[in-house]
Design a protein around this motif. Structure first.
Motif, PDB file in Angstrom:
ATOM      1  N   TRP A 259      -0.933  -1.360   4.548  1.00  0.00           N
ATOM      2  CA  TRP A 259      -1.474  -0.065   4.112  1.00  0.00           C
ATOM      3  C   TRP A 259      -2.990  -0.114   3.999  1.00  0.00           C
ATOM      4  CZ3 TRP A 259      -4.472   1.733   0.119  1.00  0.00           C
ATOM      5  CH2 TRP A 259      -4.522   3.121  -0.044  1.00  0.00           C
ATOM      6  N   GLN A 263      -5.417   2.203   6.366  1.00  0.00           N
ATOM      7  CA  GLN A 263      -6.320   3.262   5.916  1.00  0.00           C
ATOM      8  C   GLN A 263      -7.702   3.103   6.560  1.00  0.00           C
ATOM      9  OE1 GLN A 263      -9.110   2.997   3.679  1.00  0.00           O
ATOM     10  NE2 GLN A 263      -8.991   0.755   3.629  1.00  0.00           N
ATOM     11  N   VAL A 283      -4.814   9.677   4.983  1.00  0.00           N
ATOM     12  CA  VAL A 283      -4.248   8.604   4.169  1.00  0.00           C
ATOM     13  C   VAL A 283      -3.108   9.120   3.307  1.00  0.00           C
ATOM     14  CG1 VAL A 283      -4.727   6.979   2.295  1.00  0.00           C
ATOM     15  CG2 VAL A 283      -6.352   7.224   4.182  1.00  0.00           C
ATOM     16  N   THR A 287       0.578   7.649   3.636  1.00  0.00           N
ATOM     17  CA  THR A 287       1.172   7.022   2.451  1.00  0.00           C
ATOM     18  C   THR A 287       2.520   7.644   2.132  1.00  0.00           C
ATOM     19  OG1 THR A 287      -1.039   6.566   1.555  1.00  0.00           O
ATOM     20  CG2 THR A 287       0.808   6.479   0.018  1.00  0.00           C
TER      21      THR A 287
END
Length: 390
Positions: A259, A263, A283, A287
């Motif tokens: 992650w 990003q 993002v 997510t």
């Protein structure tokens, strides 16, 4: 690239040294290939629709004055649709994560030969049709996209044109080059027999190579490590291990690292390519998708068993391959004949129907024929090899 899921157990994860080779049987009691992950099929189709909407109404290209697709900025024609569609490119990153998950799932317990055959029959039949279909549409509706020379179209049929420095018939094919490099790397793990530890080591080694590649200035390392896409595939692999073996700190750590690296890549893509969307929004969407995939991995979506989702998932690959160049060419011809929102909806619907037809009358028959041919060829090779040894 859908597959059958493994049912979830409730026993604790054994230590790394105790994890069995796939030939030894299921990872934990009660685990077997008995359920399809219908939720993943639905997510895949949603991602494909996101990408298609983005290409039709949310790119910088379609928001320029006097562009060849709409003739004026989409933000003026349909501002609400434009602001939603600007984030549709994230569907590609979603595809990469799902690919890591599904490839690991479908390859567990398979031989390298089975892995190779499964990838060929999954990728090539629809792709061959898409190359020929798109070439024909661009010939019939010129003016938006440059037509390639016949030699370049023929090379596109190999799916190796990016490695040969040849332009894609359709711009969306760039993702296939990332997929092929992932398959080649993962084949090395499949050849040794997939286990929890081997996949974890692969994730860590590939992640390290992807981090080092941009600063190394070694073109070969950058080509192999694929730093732009590596962490999405790694996230998918970690999610599948979580699904098969249960969650643990190590897998959560790999997912968190994925992650964090993703990003950064999302921001880079916005700065260099997309321009029309914000980093925070991208993002947030990514997510939310990862959290949804965590729910899938942990079994929270197992109750979703709508069979129509399997059909929806089968449309994803043909839709992705055919929608862009051909779809925008059609829009450019009909933009003055229909309401723009209705036109986008009609083109999407048309490509969904065409994708179903391609799956039904191209993919399935050709996949069966190619599979029989490859298995027969491998059988002859094995027979020749045994005869030589005898």
């Amino acid at each position: 690239m859908t597959g059958l899921a493994l049912t979830r157990g409730a026993q604790p994860l054994p230590p790394l040294t105790a994890l069995p080779h796939p030939a030894a049987g299921p990872a934990r009691p009660g685990r077997e290939r008995s359920r399809r992950l219908y939720a993943v099929d639905g997510i895949r189709l949603l991602a494909a629709l996101m990408v298609a909407l983005h290409h039709y109404a949310g790119t910088r290209r379609v928001n320029q004055p006097h562009n060849l697709i709409w003739d004026r900025p989409v933000s003026d024609i349909m501002p609400t649709v434009f602001h939603v569609a600007t984030y549709g490119w994230i569907g590609v990153e979603i595809f990469f994560v799902i690919s890591g998950f599904v490839i690991c799932m479908s390859c567990w317990g398979r031989t390298p030969r089975q892995f190779f055959v499964s990838r060929v029959i999954r990728l090539y039949p629809a792709y061959w049709f898409a190359v020929l279909f798109t070439t024909a549409v661009l010939a019939a509706a010129p003016g938006v996209w440059e037509r390639l020379r016949l030699r370049d179209v023929l090379l596109n049929l190999t799916m190796l044109q990016s490695g040969s420095g040849v332009q894609n018939v359709d711009g969306v094919y760039w993702t296939l080059w990332s997929e092929l490099r992932f398959y080649l790397l993962f084949l090395a793990v499949v050849a040794t027999g997939l286990t929890y530890r081997k996949v974890v080591v692969f994730c860590c080694a590939w992640g390290a190579a992807a981090m080092l590649a941009p600063v190394s200035k070694w073109p070969l390392l950058e080509l192999i490590a694929n730093p732009e896409g590596a962490w999405y595939f790694i996230a998918g692999l970690a999610l599948y291990l979580m699904h098969r073996f249960g969650q643990d700190v190590l897998l959560w750590g790999i997912l968190a690292m994925s992650w964090l690296m993703a990003q950064k890549e999302l921001g880079t893509r916005i700065d260099e390519v997309e321009h029309v969307s914000s980093w925070r929004g991208a993002v947030l969407i990514f997510t939310a998708f990862l959290l949804l995939m965590v729910s899938v991995a942990l079994g929270h979506t197992d109750r979703i068993r709508w069979r129509w989702l399997a059909t929806a998932g089968s449309l994803t690959y043909p839709l992705y391959l055919m929608h862009y160049a051909a779809g925008t060419a059609v829009i450019s011809r009909l933009r003055d004949e229909m309401d723009p929102r209705l036109l986008v909806a009609a083109v999407l619907t048309g490509f969904l129907l065409l994708s179903w037809a391609v799956h039904r009358w191209v993919e399935r028959p050709l996949a069966g024929a190619v599979k029989r041919g490859l298995e027969g060829a491998f059988g002859r090779v094995r027979g020749v090899g045994q005869g030589a040894r005898g």
